[in-house]
Design a protein around this motif. Structure first.
Motif, PDB file in Angstrom:
ATOM      1  N   GLN A 182       0.816  -1.213   0.000  1.00 28.30           N
ATOM      2  CA  GLN A 182       0.000   0.000   0.000  1.00 28.30           C
ATOM      3  C   GLN A 182       0.853   1.268   0.000  1.00 28.30           C
ATOM      4  OE1 GLN A 182      -2.823  -1.541   3.324  1.00 28.30           O
ATOM      5  NE2 GLN A 182      -4.120  -0.275   1.988  1.00 28.30           N
ATOM      6  N   ILE A 183       2.131   1.104  -0.337  1.00 32.47           N
ATOM      7  CA  ILE A 183       3.039   2.245  -0.491  1.00 32.47           C
ATOM      8  C   ILE A 183       3.301   2.457  -1.980  1.00 32.47           C
ATOM      9  CG2 ILE A 183       5.337   3.158   0.008  1.00 32.47           C
ATOM     10  CD1 ILE A 183       5.383   1.401   2.494  1.00 32.47           C
TER      11      ILE A 183
ATOM     12  N   PRO B 227      -6.197   0.183  -1.789  1.00 28.63           N
ATOM     13  CA  PRO B 227      -6.013   1.617  -1.565  1.00 28.63           C
ATOM     14  C   PRO B 227      -4.585   1.957  -1.140  1.00 28.63           C
ATOM     15  CG  PRO B 227      -7.286   0.635   0.213  1.00 28.63           C
ATOM     16  CD  PRO B 227      -7.193  -0.398  -0.858  1.00 28.63           C
ATOM     17  N   VAL B 228      -4.084   3.067  -1.665  1.00 26.32           N
ATOM     18  CA  VAL B 228      -2.741   3.543  -1.322  1.00 26.32           C
ATOM     19  C   VAL B 228      -2.809   4.303  -0.008  1.00 26.32           C
ATOM     20  CG1 VAL B 228      -0.868   5.095  -2.017  1.00 26.32           C
ATOM     21  CG2 VAL B 228      -2.012   3.661  -3.727  1.00 26.32           C
ATOM     22  N   ARG B 229      -1.959   3.902   0.954  1.00 28.80           N
ATOM     23  CA  ARG B 229      -1.966   4.526   2.273  1.00 28.80           C
ATOM     24  C   ARG B 229      -0.772   5.454   2.496  1.00 28.80           C
ATOM     25  NH1 ARG B 229      -2.526   0.201   6.856  1.00 28.80           N
ATOM     26  NH2 ARG B 229      -1.947   2.096   8.012  1.00 28.80           N
ATOM     27  N   ALA B 230       0.223   5.372   1.646  1.00 27.52           N
ATOM     28  CA  ALA B 230       1.398   6.244   1.791  1.00 27.52           C
ATOM     29  C   ALA B 230       2.052   6.425   0.438  1.00 27.52           C
ATOM     30  CB  ALA B 230       2.395   5.657   2.782  1.00 27.52           C
ATOM     31  N   VAL B 231       2.584   7.628   0.209  1.00 28.90           N
ATOM     32  CA  VAL B 231       3.281   7.934  -1.042  1.00 28.90           C
ATOM     33  C   VAL B 231       4.646   8.515  -0.705  1.00 28.90           C
ATOM     34  CG1 VAL B 231       3.241   9.184  -3.227  1.00 28.90           C
ATOM     35  CG2 VAL B 231       1.090   8.442  -2.181  1.00 28.90           C
TER      36      VAL B 231
ATOM     37  N   LEU C  32      -6.916  10.392  -2.244  1.00 28.45           N
ATOM     38  CA  LEU C  32      -6.341   9.323  -1.418  1.00 28.45           C
ATOM     39  C   LEU C  32      -6.524   9.693   0.057  1.00 28.45           C
ATOM     40  CD1 LEU C  32      -2.927   8.945  -3.335  1.00 28.45           C
ATOM     41  CD2 LEU C  32      -5.007   7.580  -3.686  1.00 28.45           C
ATOM     42  N   PRO C  33      -7.767   9.681   0.546  1.00 24.81           N
ATOM     43  CA  PRO C  33      -8.029  10.145   1.916  1.00 24.81           C
ATOM     44  C   PRO C  33      -7.219   9.375   2.956  1.00 24.81           C
ATOM     45  CG  PRO C  33      -9.898   8.900   1.037  1.00 24.81           C
ATOM     46  CD  PRO C  33      -8.984   9.141  -0.099  1.00 24.81           C
TER      47      PRO C  33
END
Length: 537
Positions: free
Chosen positions: A315-316, A372-376, A396-397
């Protein structure tokens, strides 16, 4: 052109106890380094092969402080003339010069690793000098102040040669150059680097300069465009006659600037990039870094997200500039994944184009992910990073946005606070310098220099980095002494261990280590746009 047989009597003078491989290398030196009569380009293949044989001899000698520099410079100058004569084009010349530089670095590394000793290096250099008709000086003689290989060769330099003028150095002044963006999307980062370097230079100058010489900085603008970098470098080197370069901005621009510097054997000090283009193993002799690599920063961020924030690796995502700058960040993330036993093939990378804020394709790509992406992790410049965070805030809440230091901390904070506190809060940036709100002796000196020489200029992470790198260089210049030249300064830098600037971090250089710092600091933005320190591990 003389043949192999023509050189047999001279070759017979070599010590027969040395290896056949070494005698062959010297014979090749006789064949090629002797003035050529063939048409340019006819001997290019032979010269390239020879660069890998002569270079290690030169490099080993350079690593031995008891071997006088003019002797080595005379050999280098003769070989550079051979490269020029054998080359059909500037591209051929540049490529062959890079091969020669790399082989020199290999020779230096051999001494550093104990595979070669200085007595043998002295004997090999003497053989090479006799082969090409260079004057053989006493091994322990002191070097003169020649500008470098070409001037030393032209003068037939020996230890008794009078000191020659050094480019960019007078009795009263030392001039350095810096290529940074002063216009375009990254002009604020370029301006801040200039402010930091000049603050350190001005502070040294008001105390009497360095060994009686004042420091001067001349800046050229390349707009963070590698297509303009070469012209900017030429302007500083050829027109302004700078002694060396300090604080050049950017990765793609460094890829253009470094070959130019290496060919001319001029110092390229502390560029504002953590990419591998400035970090070869063994290091390029004339390239030195202050800051940690992007790989080290990316590793710290991956570990922070996975271990402290408990974000599942799948999710990164990585948001990166679509060039060598972004590639360096991706390589660091991939290395961190592998170190944690994770599959780096699953890393999702989305891109944007350099000198644009076109982030919509990247946002759409992330929104389309089933998981869902949790960190970028962001490897971007300030305006593009701010635009991405603005667009991703709702797309990306709850996602965490973490940046490597090259983003330009203050520029990013300014962009985000203009959008609103909700965009700034929680954004993380790794730093190559300590907190500007801190009270270390270095930070206090930096703030005092800003207050005196740039009244009203706020403390900033980018200008602090410029101040630190200039402070290291100033210390090296002092240690190098009154008889300053590039080779002496390089040797001085490589001898500097445990540099104490009051940073609270260990700084050191060496023959095999041209990066002073490996320390990474963590910071997080609050709603007012102020960075607060955080622990990354």
């Amino acid at each position: 052109m003389m043949t192999f047989l023509d050189f047999q009597p001279r070759n017979a003078l070599l010590n027969h106890s040395r290896s056949f491989a070494h005698r062959s290398a010297i014979t090749l030196a006789l064949l090629v380094v002797t003035p050529l009569h063939a048409a340019p380009g006819d001997n290019l293949t032979a010269v390239r092969d020879l660069s890998g044989k002569v270079g290690p001899i030169v490099g080993s000698a350079l690593a031995c402080s008891d071997i006088s520099r003019p002797r080595i410079q005379a050999v280098i100058g003769k070989f550079q003339a051979v490269i020029r004569d054998a080359s059909n084009s500037q591209a051929d010349r540049d490529e062959t010069t890079r091969l020669f530089d790399r082989s020199i670095a290999d020779g230096r590394q051999a001494v550093a690793n104990g595979r070669q000793d200085c007595r043998r290096a002295e004997l090999q250099l003497a053989d090479l000098e006799r082969s090409i008709g260079a004057p053989v000086a006493t091994a322990g003689a002191l070097p003169d102040a020649a500008t470098g290989p070409r001037s030393a060769a032209a003068a037939g330099a020996t230890s008794a040669t009078p000191a020659q003028p050094v480019r960019g150095v007078t009795d009263r002044e030392i001039t350095f150059g810096s290529v940074v963006p002063l216009s375009g999307a990254n002009k604020e980062s370029g301006r801040l680097l200039k402010v930091g370097i000049e603050a350190a230079f001005n502070r040294a100058n008001e105390a009497g300069g360095v060994n009686g010489r004042m420091l001067k900085l001349v800046v050229a603008n390349d707009d963070y465009d590698p297509n303009r970098t070469l012209d900017a470098m030429k302007q500083l080197y050829e027109k302004e006659q700078v002694f060396g370069f300090i604080g050049n901005f950017g990765t793609a621009t460094a890829a253009v600037a470094i070959p130019y510097s290496l060919e001319r054997r001029v110092l390229f000090f502390s560029p504002y990039t953590g990419a591998n283009v400035t970090r070869h193993d063994p290091p390029d002799r004339y390239v030195f870094n202050y800051r940690p690599s992007y790989a080290e920063e990316a590793d710290a961020l991956v570990r922070y997200l996975v271990k402290l924030r408990r974000v599942p690796p799948r999710q990164i995502a990585l948001f990166a500039q679509d060039d060598s700058f972004g590639d360096a960040g991706f390589a660091g993330v991939a290395k961190a994944y592998r170190a944690l036993g994770l599959n780096d093939a699953a890393i999702l990378r989305v891109n944007y184009t350099r000198n644009t804020v076109d982030v919509e394709p990247a946002i759409n790509q992330l929104k389309a992910q089933k998981v869902p992406v949790r960190a970028v992790i962001m490897v971007a410049t300030s305006r593009a990073a701010a635009k991405f965070i603005e667009k991703a805030h709702d797309a990306l809440p709850g996602a965490a946005f973490v940046n490597v230091s090259a983003v330009g901390a203050s520029a990013l904070a300014n962009e985000l606070t203009l959008l609103g506190p909700q965009y700034a809060t929680g954004v993380i940036v790794t730093q190559a310098v300590p907190a500007v709100s801190g009270y270390s002796s270095l930070v206090l000196d930096y703030k005092a220099a800003l207050a005196k020489h740039f009244p009203g200029e706020p403390a900033d992470y980018t200008s602090l980095e410029g101040y630190i790198e200039a402070s290291i260089l100033i210390q090296a210049l002092k240690n190098a002494g009154q008889e300053l030249n590039t080779e002496r300064l390089i040797d001085t830098l490589e001898s500097m261990r445990n540099i104490d600037l009051g940073l609270g971090a260990r700084l050191s250089f060496g023959t095999a280590e041209h990066q002073a710092s490996h320390k990474i600091w963590g910071t997080v933005l609050d709603g007012t746009g102020t960075y607060q320190p955080i622990e990354l591990e």
